[in-house]
Design a protein around this motif. Structure first.
Motif, short mmCIF file in Angstrom:
data_model
loop_
_atom_site.label_atom_id
_atom_site.label_comp_id
_atom_site.label_asym_id
_atom_site.label_seq_id
_atom_site.Cartn_x
_atom_site.Cartn_y
_atom_site.Cartn_z
N ARG A 104 -1.64 3.76 -5.25
CA ARG A 104 -1.44 4.92 -4.39
C ARG A 104 -2.62 5.11 -3.43
N PRO A 107 -3.46 1.15 -0.91
CA PRO A 107 -2.35 0.23 -0.61
C PRO A 107 -2.75 -0.93 0.30
N TYR A 171 4.28 -1.01 -5.94
CA TYR A 171 4.43 0.22 -5.16
C TYR A 171 3.53 0.25 -3.93
N ALA A 172 2.49 -0.58 -3.93
CA ALA A 172 1.64 -0.73 -2.75
C ALA A 172 2.12 -1.89 -1.89
N GLU A 175 5.54 -1.15 -0.25
CA GLU A 175 5.61 0.28 0.05
C GLU A 175 6.76 0.61 1.00
#
Length: 205
Positions: A104, A107, A171-172, A175
């Motif tokens: 988070r 990234p 999630y990075a 993204e």
């Protein structure tokens, strides 16, 4: 050419300009990869001239290697912090949480690392061998000991580490895809709960 990094202690302006250059380079490398990035792009992003960039760094590769070196220190810190005397499940879940939080917060750094690995780690190869591998060996041995003691469910410890990296850094690194598929919702909150449940169920003896 003598660069600002050599000789006497750098001035505040030099420190500030180096930070601007590295921040700009991180943005450019994360977006275009090492091969696609240029010094002109970095200079434009930093708001400095190309000769000014070359005053601080010899070339694009030196900037890239500097960023990767800093990244390795940051990226490996959570694994260094796993406490061999702690409660195994708590330590691993804390590690998962920290890796997700780093995705988070950082990234661009995650994508920089991913791009380097996808290219075959041409500039990071020695760091992977001398820094990452011994740490992973030690951590895998610790997980193995905890499993032998019956404090964790039996799984392959190295693939467990790889899985944690994959499920958190996704999630990075992806993204843009995650944002579309979650319709802009806060994916990290849901991910934290999901991953806690996933690894808790997997690893509880």
């Amino acid at each position: 050419m003598q660069h600002a990094t050599s000789g006497n202690r750098p001035s505040r302006i030099q420190v500030r300009n180096r930070a601007r250059i590295l921040s700009a380079a991180l943005e450019v490398f994360a977006a275009h990869g090492f091969r696609g990035a240029t010094l002109d792009q970095i200079a434009e992003e930093a708001g400095l001239s190309k000769p000014n960039i070359l005053y601080y760094f010899a070339n694009k590769e030196e900037i890239h290697v500097t960023l990767l070196g800093r990244l390795m220190e940051t990226w490996l810190a959570p694994m260094h912090d796993i406490d061999p005397e702690g409660e195994p499940l708590d330590e691993i879940l804390r590690y998962v949480g920290r890796k997700l939080e780093m995705s988070r917060e950082y990234p661009r750094e995650s994508r920089l690392f991913a791009n380097e690995i996808l290219q075959g780690a041409p500039r990071m190869g020695p760091h992977l061998q001398s820094g990452l591998k011994p740490l992973v060996d030690r951590t895998a041995s610790l997980f193995e000991r905890w499993m032998e003691e019956g404090r964790l469910a039996r799984v392959d410890p190295r693939h467990l580490i790889f899985s944690i990296w994959a499920t958190t850094q996704h999630y990075a690194d992806f993204e843009a895809q995650v944002s579309v598929l979650t319709e802009g919702a806060d994916s990290f909150g849901g991910a934290a709960q999901f991953l806690d449940t996933l690894y808790r169920r997997m690893l509880t003896p």
